[in-house]
Design a protein around this motif. Structure first.
Motif, PDB file in Angstrom:
ATOM      1  N   ILE A   9       0.841  -1.199   0.000  1.00  0.00           N
ATOM      2  CA  ILE A   9       0.000   0.000   0.000  1.00  0.00           C
ATOM      3  C   ILE A   9       0.873   1.244   0.000  1.00  0.00           C
ATOM      4  O   ILE A   9       1.879   1.308   0.692  1.00  0.00           O
ATOM      5  CB  ILE A   9      -0.906   0.032   1.249  1.00  0.00           C
ATOM      6  CG1 ILE A   9      -1.816  -1.185   1.275  1.00  0.00           C
ATOM      7  CG2 ILE A   9      -1.719   1.323   1.307  1.00  0.00           C
ATOM      8  CD1 ILE A   9      -2.604  -1.328   2.556  1.00  0.00           C
ATOM      9  N   LYS A  10       0.424   2.248  -0.769  1.00  0.00           N
ATOM     10  CA  LYS A  10       0.999   3.585  -0.632  1.00  0.00           C
ATOM     11  C   LYS A  10      -0.154   4.528  -0.320  1.00  0.00           C
ATOM     12  O   LYS A  10      -1.305   4.273  -0.691  1.00  0.00           O
ATOM     13  CB  LYS A  10       1.763   4.020  -1.875  1.00  0.00           C
ATOM     14  CG  LYS A  10       0.926   4.328  -3.089  1.00  0.00           C
ATOM     15  CD  LYS A  10       1.808   4.806  -4.236  1.00  0.00           C
ATOM     16  CE  LYS A  10       0.994   4.966  -5.508  1.00  0.00           C
ATOM     17  NZ  LYS A  10       1.822   5.407  -6.621  1.00  0.00           N
ATOM     18  N   PHE A  11       0.153   5.581   0.391  1.00  0.00           N
ATOM     19  CA  PHE A  11      -0.848   6.542   0.819  1.00  0.00           C
ATOM     20  C   PHE A  11      -0.658   7.833   0.038  1.00  0.00           C
ATOM     21  O   PHE A  11       0.428   8.411   0.057  1.00  0.00           O
ATOM     22  CB  PHE A  11      -0.726   6.811   2.318  1.00  0.00           C
ATOM     23  CG  PHE A  11      -0.894   5.573   3.147  1.00  0.00           C
ATOM     24  CD1 PHE A  11      -2.157   5.081   3.411  1.00  0.00           C
ATOM     25  CD2 PHE A  11       0.202   4.901   3.654  1.00  0.00           C
ATOM     26  CE1 PHE A  11      -2.320   3.925   4.169  1.00  0.00           C
ATOM     27  CE2 PHE A  11       0.048   3.758   4.412  1.00  0.00           C
ATOM     28  CZ  PHE A  11      -1.210   3.270   4.664  1.00  0.00           C
ATOM     29  N   ARG A  12      -1.695   8.287  -0.628  1.00  0.00           N
ATOM     30  CA  ARG A  12      -1.657   9.532  -1.405  1.00  0.00           C
ATOM     31  C   ARG A  12      -2.224  10.649  -0.545  1.00  0.00           C
ATOM     32  O   ARG A  12      -3.372  10.615  -0.125  1.00  0.00           O
ATOM     33  CB  ARG A  12      -2.479   9.352  -2.679  1.00  0.00           C
ATOM     34  CG  ARG A  12      -2.620  10.533  -3.578  1.00  0.00           C
ATOM     35  CD  ARG A  12      -1.412  10.909  -4.427  1.00  0.00           C
ATOM     36  NE  ARG A  12      -0.570   9.859  -4.928  1.00  0.00           N
ATOM     37  CZ  ARG A  12      -0.645   9.295  -6.137  1.00  0.00           C
ATOM     38  NH1 ARG A  12      -1.571   9.670  -6.976  1.00  0.00           N
ATOM     39  NH2 ARG A  12       0.214   8.359  -6.498  1.00  0.00           N
ATOM     40  N   THR A  29      -5.500  -4.203  11.084  1.00  0.00           N
ATOM     41  CA  THR A  29      -6.733  -3.416  11.107  1.00  0.00           C
ATOM     42  C   THR A  29      -6.482  -2.040  10.501  1.00  0.00           C
ATOM     43  O   THR A  29      -5.348  -1.553  10.489  1.00  0.00           O
ATOM     44  CB  THR A  29      -7.282  -3.230  12.531  1.00  0.00           C
ATOM     45  OG1 THR A  29      -6.334  -2.477  13.293  1.00  0.00           O
ATOM     46  CG2 THR A  29      -7.582  -4.558  13.211  1.00  0.00           C
ATOM     47  N   VAL A  30      -7.545  -1.433  10.019  1.00  0.00           N
ATOM     48  CA  VAL A  30      -7.445  -0.090   9.444  1.00  0.00           C
ATOM     49  C   VAL A  30      -6.988   0.898  10.521  1.00  0.00           C
ATOM     50  O   VAL A  30      -6.165   1.776  10.259  1.00  0.00           O
ATOM     51  CB  VAL A  30      -8.791   0.332   8.816  1.00  0.00           C
ATOM     52  CG1 VAL A  30      -8.768   1.795   8.391  1.00  0.00           C
ATOM     53  CG2 VAL A  30      -9.129  -0.574   7.643  1.00  0.00           C
ATOM     54  N   GLY A  31      -7.451   0.730  11.747  1.00  0.00           N
ATOM     55  CA  GLY A  31      -7.023   1.600  12.850  1.00  0.00           C
ATOM     56  C   GLY A  31      -5.526   1.513  13.086  1.00  0.00           C
ATOM     57  O   GLY A  31      -4.843   2.525  13.279  1.00  0.00           O
ATOM     58  N   SER A  32      -4.987   0.301  13.064  1.00  0.00           N
ATOM     59  CA  SER A  32      -3.548   0.098  13.222  1.00  0.00           C
ATOM     60  C   SER A  32      -2.785   0.698  12.047  1.00  0.00           C
ATOM     61  O   SER A  32      -1.720   1.295  12.215  1.00  0.00           O
ATOM     62  CB  SER A  32      -3.246  -1.396  13.342  1.00  0.00           C
ATOM     63  OG  SER A  32      -1.876  -1.630  13.375  1.00  0.00           O
ATOM     64  N   LEU A  57      -9.198   7.006   5.534  1.00  0.00           N
ATOM     65  CA  LEU A  57      -8.544   6.309   4.431  1.00  0.00           C
ATOM     66  C   LEU A  57      -9.605   5.911   3.425  1.00  0.00           C
ATOM     67  O   LEU A  57     -10.643   5.341   3.789  1.00  0.00           O
ATOM     68  CB  LEU A  57      -7.814   5.063   4.924  1.00  0.00           C
ATOM     69  CG  LEU A  57      -6.603   5.302   5.814  1.00  0.00           C
ATOM     70  CD1 LEU A  57      -5.977   3.980   6.225  1.00  0.00           C
ATOM     71  CD2 LEU A  57      -5.579   6.166   5.111  1.00  0.00           C
ATOM     72  N   ILE A  58      -9.342   6.211   2.167  1.00  0.00           N
ATOM     73  CA  ILE A  58     -10.304   5.930   1.108  1.00  0.00           C
ATOM     74  C   ILE A  58      -9.666   4.978   0.114  1.00  0.00           C
ATOM     75  O   ILE A  58      -8.578   5.242  -0.397  1.00  0.00           O
ATOM     76  CB  ILE A  58     -10.744   7.228   0.408  1.00  0.00           C
ATOM     77  CG1 ILE A  58     -11.367   8.169   1.438  1.00  0.00           C
ATOM     78  CG2 ILE A  58     -11.715   6.930  -0.729  1.00  0.00           C
ATOM     79  CD1 ILE A  58     -11.639   9.552   0.940  1.00  0.00           C
ATOM     80  N   ASN A  59     -10.337   3.861  -0.128  1.00  0.00           N
ATOM     81  CA  ASN A  59      -9.882   2.870  -1.103  1.00  0.00           C
ATOM     82  C   ASN A  59     -11.027   2.581  -2.054  1.00  0.00           C
ATOM     83  O   ASN A  59     -12.104   2.181  -1.621  1.00  0.00           O
ATOM     84  CB  ASN A  59      -9.431   1.586  -0.403  1.00  0.00           C
ATOM     85  CG  ASN A  59      -8.899   0.564  -1.370  1.00  0.00           C
ATOM     86  OD1 ASN A  59      -8.325   0.888  -2.397  1.00  0.00           O
ATOM     87  ND2 ASN A  59      -9.085  -0.700  -1.037  1.00  0.00           N
ATOM     88  N   VAL A  89      -5.692   9.710   1.464  1.00  0.00           N
ATOM     89  CA  VAL A  89      -5.733  10.127   2.861  1.00  0.00           C
ATOM     90  C   VAL A  89      -6.396  11.495   2.951  1.00  0.00           C
ATOM     91  O   VAL A  89      -5.989  12.439   2.273  1.00  0.00           O
ATOM     92  CB  VAL A  89      -4.307  10.215   3.450  1.00  0.00           C
ATOM     93  CG1 VAL A  89      -4.350  10.666   4.898  1.00  0.00           C
ATOM     94  CG2 VAL A  89      -3.582   8.886   3.302  1.00  0.00           C
ATOM     95  N   VAL A  90      -7.424  11.584   3.785  1.00  0.00           N
ATOM     96  CA  VAL A  90      -8.084  12.853   4.059  1.00  0.00           C
ATOM     97  C   VAL A  90      -7.924  13.118   5.547  1.00  0.00           C
ATOM     98  O   VAL A  90      -8.222  12.251   6.372  1.00  0.00           O
ATOM     99  CB  VAL A  90      -9.581  12.810   3.676  1.00  0.00           C
ATOM    100  CG1 VAL A  90     -10.276  14.115   4.037  1.00  0.00           C
ATOM    101  CG2 VAL A  90      -9.740  12.511   2.194  1.00  0.00           C
TER     102      VAL A  90
END
Length: 118
Positions: A9-12, A29-32, A57-59, A89-90
């Motif tokens: 995964i990369k985060f934009r 987990t998404v929280g982690s 996080l938006i996927n 990422v927002v």
């Protein structure tokens, strides 16, 4: 012993820059994942998130829930086998309630770029 599937995964970020890519277990987990993202947040960026509640996080157009794992949150239709998943990422910092000066728990429902929630 079962082999744990890894997801790359990369985060934009909003300015178009990226964090990563890095590999994570599908059981993360998404929280982690958000906690790891906050730890990797560039120090030179203003208005960085302070808590996992500040980050969405938006996927594939879906806002991911903190309690779900990456494996549960994946959309195979939107992924290329062996490819890197880009999550947007927002950052929504907590908003003060004007009536009583306390922080509201809910994030804004409208007004954020193309990620507006109806």
């Amino acid at each position: 012993m079962a082999v744990q599937e890894l997801v790359e995964i990369k985060f934009r970020l909003a300015d178009g820059s990226d964090i990563g890519p890095n590999k994570y277990a599908s059981s993360t987990t998404v929280g982690s994942l958000k906690e790891k993202l906050i730890a990797q947040w560039p120090k030179d960026k203003d208005n960085g998130p302070r808590t996992t509640n500040d980050v969405k996080l938006i996927n594939a157009g879906r806002i991911l829930e903190n309690s779900r794992t990456l494996g549960e949150s994946r959309l195979p239709v939107a992924e290329v086998p062996g490819g890197v998943i880009t999550m947007h990422v927002v950052v929504w910092p907590p908003v003060n309630d004007k009536n009583n000066g306390k922080l509201k728990e809910d994030s804004p429902k409208k007004g954020c770029c193309a990620c507006t929630i109806l």
